[in-house]
Design an enzyme around this catalytic site. Structure first.
Site, short mmCIF file in Angstrom:
data_model
loop_
_atom_site.label_atom_id
_atom_site.label_comp_id
_atom_site.label_asym_id
_atom_site.label_seq_id
_atom_site.Cartn_x
_atom_site.Cartn_y
_atom_site.Cartn_z
N LYS A 1 -14.90 7.99 -4.58
CA LYS A 1 -16.19 8.26 -3.94
C LYS A 1 -16.75 9.59 -4.42
O LYS A 1 -17.95 9.72 -4.69
CB LYS A 1 -16.04 8.30 -2.41
CG LYS A 1 -15.52 7.03 -1.78
CD LYS A 1 -15.15 7.29 -0.31
CE LYS A 1 -14.28 6.18 0.25
NZ LYS A 1 -13.63 6.60 1.52
N HIS B 1 0.79 -1.23 0.00
CA HIS B 1 0.00 0.00 0.00
C HIS B 1 0.82 1.28 0.00
O HIS B 1 0.24 2.36 0.04
CB HIS B 1 -0.92 0.05 1.22
CG HIS B 1 -2.11 -0.84 1.12
ND1 HIS B 1 -3.27 -0.44 0.50
CD2 HIS B 1 -2.32 -2.10 1.54
CE1 HIS B 1 -4.14 -1.43 0.56
NE2 HIS B 1 -3.59 -2.45 1.18
N LYS C 1 -9.29 13.80 4.08
CA LYS C 1 -8.41 12.63 4.08
C LYS C 1 -7.45 12.81 5.24
O LYS C 1 -7.39 13.89 5.83
CB LYS C 1 -7.65 12.51 2.76
CG LYS C 1 -7.00 13.81 2.29
CD LYS C 1 -6.33 13.70 0.92
CE LYS C 1 -7.29 13.66 -0.23
NZ LYS C 1 -7.17 12.46 -1.04
N ARG C 2 -6.68 11.78 5.58
CA ARG C 2 -5.67 11.96 6.62
C ARG C 2 -4.81 13.18 6.28
O ARG C 2 -4.52 13.43 5.12
CB ARG C 2 -4.76 10.72 6.72
CG ARG C 2 -5.42 9.47 7.24
CD ARG C 2 -6.09 9.65 8.58
NE ARG C 2 -5.18 10.14 9.59
CZ ARG C 2 -4.50 9.38 10.44
NH1 ARG C 2 -4.63 8.08 10.42
NH2 ARG C 2 -3.69 9.91 11.33
N THR D 1 -8.87 6.31 -2.54
CA THR D 1 -10.22 5.81 -2.79
C THR D 1 -11.22 6.94 -2.57
O THR D 1 -12.32 6.90 -3.10
CB THR D 1 -10.58 4.63 -1.87
OG1 THR D 1 -10.25 5.00 -0.52
CG2 THR D 1 -9.83 3.38 -2.26
N LYS E 1 0.01 14.47 0.94
CA LYS E 1 -1.33 14.71 0.41
C LYS E 1 -1.56 16.21 0.11
O LYS E 1 -2.53 16.57 -0.55
CB LYS E 1 -2.39 14.18 1.37
CG LYS E 1 -2.42 12.64 1.45
CD LYS E 1 -3.45 12.16 2.46
CE LYS E 1 -3.53 10.65 2.61
NZ LYS E 1 -4.31 9.98 1.54
C1 LIG Z 1 -12.32 6.81 1.80
C2 LIG Z 1 -11.83 7.24 3.12
C3 LIG Z 1 -10.48 7.50 3.31
C4 LIG Z 1 -9.45 7.45 2.20
O1 LIG Z 1 -9.39 8.70 1.59
P1 LIG Z 1 -8.20 9.11 0.59
O2 LIG Z 1 -8.64 10.43 0.07
O3 LIG Z 1 -8.16 8.07 -0.46
O4 LIG Z 1 -6.97 9.19 1.40
C5 LIG Z 1 -10.05 7.91 4.57
N1 LIG Z 1 -10.92 8.04 5.59
C6 LIG Z 1 -12.23 7.80 5.43
C7 LIG Z 1 -13.14 7.97 6.59
C8 LIG Z 1 -12.74 7.38 4.20
O5 LIG Z 1 -14.05 7.13 4.07
#
Ligand SMILES: *Cc1c(COP(=O)(O)O)cnc(C)c1O
Length: 821
Positions: A673, A370, A561-562, A669, A567
């Site tokens: 979404k 990952h 996101k984190r 991911t 990022k």
């Molecule tokens: C989908 C999701 C992530 C991953 O987000 P990225 O933008 O791909 O880093 C992290 N936290 C939550 C709560 C999510 O639903």
């Protein structure tokens, strides 16, 4: 008893979906199971009663699935993951069991609002971010595409911390998701195993013992007890099991110590065991150099492997057929010690010859990588590994000598380069490389997007790839559309059904039929109206929670996101500061009203990430209080980003920020979404963004910045951020404002170090990409002014994202790696 002397069990009667009956049964549960009078029931009581009713239906299907799996005697998949970021389960289960509408009507008849009680369900956050959420999406998709699968993980008492923002700073509080009990889990006391640590290893003695067979006498032992949660697939066709382990002491209380007055000593073992499954380690992309983490990894690996081996022997007798009946997928290296654990069980417990055991092991395991960040590749100091897992250390050495022998015989490696594939890092303090162990012990090693897989071959695993060129393959991530479209966005789902029918509910690729509606102006109007309603709902929520005033007519630009430097939330904030400057300098221009939303947690020990959160909040306070940009720019940090918050924010997004430094995001991911919910993406050619561009079409996504290759080239040439900043007036001004304390008058030097880092090294190429990013944002503004064109592009995004369903990803795993579909 029937004539054969077998008990004839009554088959459970199908549960009614008639809302009146459902309402009656919910009241019965409330009354007789919970002892509550409906007239006095609190929302929490209703929630519990409703969950029990949904659960009954899930359990019927669960029992049927388990029976079918046993009877088929086929291969089962075991998904080992230290994280499962599940979120709430009620709506998921009700929707997949096709009873959501009936539940809603039944509750209405009882005067209860489903949305209100649903919001009371705790959000199960047994994960940090994308990796854990992927595991949760995969569990749902495996059930949906009828893969017999078990998820294995840890039942953390306190999962991911709850984030509060105090004076702009992140504060971490324990999340207590189990306070009201967890109606979705079932304790399985019969499924419990001893897990050992430390102690001694002796050669096994006996007439049948092979030369490699050893007897490990652990110095310390704990019990792993299983808790099972049913995971229902779409339309309830299959319900799989998520099995989470809890650590318990062998002796909960040492009575002799207690009676002798040593009350603390009497409970010490108990506390030590409980500590094992208490907390989820924060992912700060640096290995948590902590013994407890390695203990957790071994604890859950050992319990899971013992369970898998026990089940195999029970149903199939011969342990040697394990690879035909079990496919074990390692989600990152966190469960990689499983490779050594299976070897131990095969060699020491089952008396199998070492080489044969190694063959069985490699045919059983596969591993998903990952991350390419070198600092995130797990490794453990040899002395620690040896002290905690003395038998496994021997096994690692034995595997390593075979691996290095194979490499030498291949003739491809000079003595100087062979060290790269070793399981032991000999540079400096000696460490066990978990990535190399997982790679060596698996028949398949996959990356999670096309770009990431390519880079894996060129960087982290270049040498192992040379030795085993067929092993690395790609499985681009996906997300489950049940949660990330149908449940979180009923408005859009309803509109799509009206337009193209229900086919996409079962096959996400059918969303393609929506493509032609991009040219239908009546459809575009409805599409924009749904988006607007979702934005109004988010605005209302943030008004209640944060007293924020957001205008749903503005462009909602969201980065959630984190928080991590790669990022590049910082790039987004600096651009916001620059925009703020420009609006104030040119108030006469027609500016597109924008709401910039941020959300995400920072690892508690990650200083710069926490400072970035504070900066977002400082900028928000300044901008939102400045009347000269009123109605044009608003900035808001949303605390405690988690799955439930994502479910509200993503459907309300116009613009999705996916702006990592190219080459650093394995897949992402969140990007998927957003796009399937009709947001346009502004992003770099990183991770799965590359494939998203290919699918949605380059005219329907806004790409900017350096490519991964260009990033590598720039670095190789000697990148000088100072020169870049010198050439960009806008960037220089924004950085001066931040460093000079414009947003932190209470502490003018707060951001000096952060900005200095950009001048000095700028590891993540913020300066290099700034002008390109800023230009892309103005391109977004221009597009926004043509709402019809915007809607057209957004609809194309929804229509063309079907490939990113995790059902597709799981089918690829099942076909190529697990060989079961
Ligand atoms: C989908 C999701 C992530 C991953 O987000 P990225 O933008 O791909 O880093 C992290 N936290 C939550 C709560 C999510 O639903």
């Amino acid at each position: 008893m029937d004539l054969q002397g077998q008990t004839v069990l009554p088959t459970p009667t199908p549960r009614p979906l008639d809302p009146d009956l459902l309402a009656q049964q919910i009241v019965e549960r409330l009354t007789y199971r919970m002892g509550k009078n409906a007239a006095a029931a609190k929302p929490h009581d209703w929630l519990h009663a409703v969950i029990m009713e949904i659960r009954n239906r899930v359990i019927d299907a669960w029992i049927a699935s388990t029976k079918k799996t046993h009877e088929e005697k086929g291969r089962r998949v075991y998904y080992l993951s230290l994280e499962f970021l599940i979120g709430r389960l009620m709506r998921d289960a009700a929707s997949n069991m096709e009873m959501l509408d009936a539940v809603q009507v039944a509750l209405r008849k009882l005067g209860v609002d489903l949305d209100i009680i649903a919001a009371l369900e705790p959000d199960a956050a047994l994960g940090n971010g994308g990796l854990g959420r992927l595991a949760a999406c995969f569990m749902e998709s495996m059930a949906t595409v009828d893969v017999p699968a078990y998820g294995y993980g840890i039942r953390y008492v306190n999962g991911m911390f709850r984030q509060e923002i105090s004076d702009g700073w992140q504060v971490e509080l324990p999340e207590t998701w189990l306070t009201h009990g967890n109606p979705w889990e079932f304790e399985r006391r019969e499924a419990s195993y001893e897990v050992g640590f430390g102690g001694m290893v002796d050669p096994a003695e006996g007439p049948d013992c092979g030369p490699h067979q050893m007897r490990w006498r652990p110095g310390e032992r704990v019990i792993a007890t299983a808790y099972d949660t049913p995971i229902a697939g779409w339309r309830g066709e299959r319900v799989n099991t998520l099995r989470l382990w809890e650590a318990q002491p062998i002796d909960p209380i040492l009575l002799d110590k207690f009676n002798a007055g040593d009350h603390l000593g009497a409970l010490a073992e108990s506390n030590r065991a409980e500590a094992l499954t208490r907390v989820l380690y924060p992912a700060d992309s640096s290995p948590a150099g902590q013994e407890l983490r390695l203990r957790q990894e071994y604890f859950f690996s050992s319990a899971s492997l013992q369970d898998i081996v026990r089940r195999h022997v029970q149903y199939h007798g011969d342990i040697r057929t394990l690879p035909d009946k079990a496919a074990i997928q390692l989600n990152d290296t966190h469960p990689a010690v499983s490779v050594a654990e299976l070897m131990r069980l095969l060699v020491d417990d089952h008396g199998i010859d070492f080489d044969e055991a190694w063959d069985i092991t490699r045919r059983t395991f596969s591993y998903t990588n990952h991350t390419l960040l070198p600092e995130a590749l797990e490794s453990w100091p040899v002395p620690l590994f040896e002290r905690l897992l003395p038998r496994h250390m021997q096994i690692v050495y034995a595997i390593n000598s075979r691996l290095l022998g194979e490499a030498r015989r291949s003739g491809q490696f000079a003595d100087s380069s062979i060290g790269a594939i070793s399981l032991i890092d000999e540079g400096g303090d000696r460490r066990v490389r978990m990535g190399n162990l997982a790679f060596a012990g698996s028949h398949s090693v996959n990356g999670v997007s096309a770009l990431h897989t390519d880079l894996m071959k060129q960087t982290v695993f270049a040498d192992l790839h040379r030795l085993y060129p067929a092993r690395i393959n790609n499985k681009t991530n996906g997300v489950t559309f049940r949660r990330w479209l149908m449940q979180c966005n009923p408005g859009l789902t309803g509109l799509i059904r009206e337009a193209i029918g229900d086919g996409f509910l079962d096959d996400a690729e059918k969303l393609r039929d929506l493509d032609r509606f991009a040219d239908d102006s009546a459809f575009r109007e409805k599409f924009l109206a749904v988006k607007r309603a979702n934005k109004a709902a988010l605005s209302a929520l943030l008004r209640d929670r944060l007293n924020a005033r957001l205008d749903p007519a503005a462009l909602f630009d969201i980065q959630i996101k984190r928080i991590h430097e790669y990022k590049r939330q910082l790039l987004n904030i600096v651009e916001a500061v620059s925009l703020y400057d420009q609006i104030r300098s040119h108030p006469e221009k027609e500016w597109v009203p924008r709401v910039k939303l941020f959300g995400g947690k920072a690892a508690p020990s990650y200083h710069n990430a926490k400072l970035i959160i504070k900066l977002a909040n400082d900028v928000a306070r300044t901008v939102n209080h400045d009347p000269s940009v009123q109605g044009m720019l608003k900035v808001q940090f949303v605390p405690n980003y988690n799955v439930s918050m994502a479910e509200v924010m993503i459907p309300a997004a116009d613009l999705s920020e996916q702006i990592s430094t190219a080459g650093m995001e394995a897949s992402g991911t969140g990007n998927m979404k957003f796009a399937v919910n009709g947001a346009l993406t502004i992003g770099t050619l990183d991770g799965a963004n590359v494939e998203m561009r290919d699918h949605v079409g380059e005219e329907n996504i806004v790409i900017f910045g350096l490519t991964a290759q260009e990033v590598a080239d720039r670095r190789a040439q000697g990148y000088s951020p100072r020169d870049v900043i010198g050439e960009s007036r806008e960037l220089a001004q924004a950085l001066e404002a931040i460093a000079g304390g414009v947003f932190s008058p209470d502490d003018p030097d707060r951001y000096k170090g952060l900005v200095q880092g950009l001048y000095d090294h700028d590891w993540f190429m913020v300066a290099a990409d700034f002008d390109s990013y800023s230009a892309a944002q103005r391109q977004v503004d221009a597009l926004w002014l043509d709402q019809q064109l915007w809607a057209k592009k957004a609809i194309h995004n929804v229509a063309r994202m079907g490939w990113f369903s995790s059902d597709r990803t799981i089918r690829e795993y099942a076909t190529d790696i697990w060989k079961i579909l």
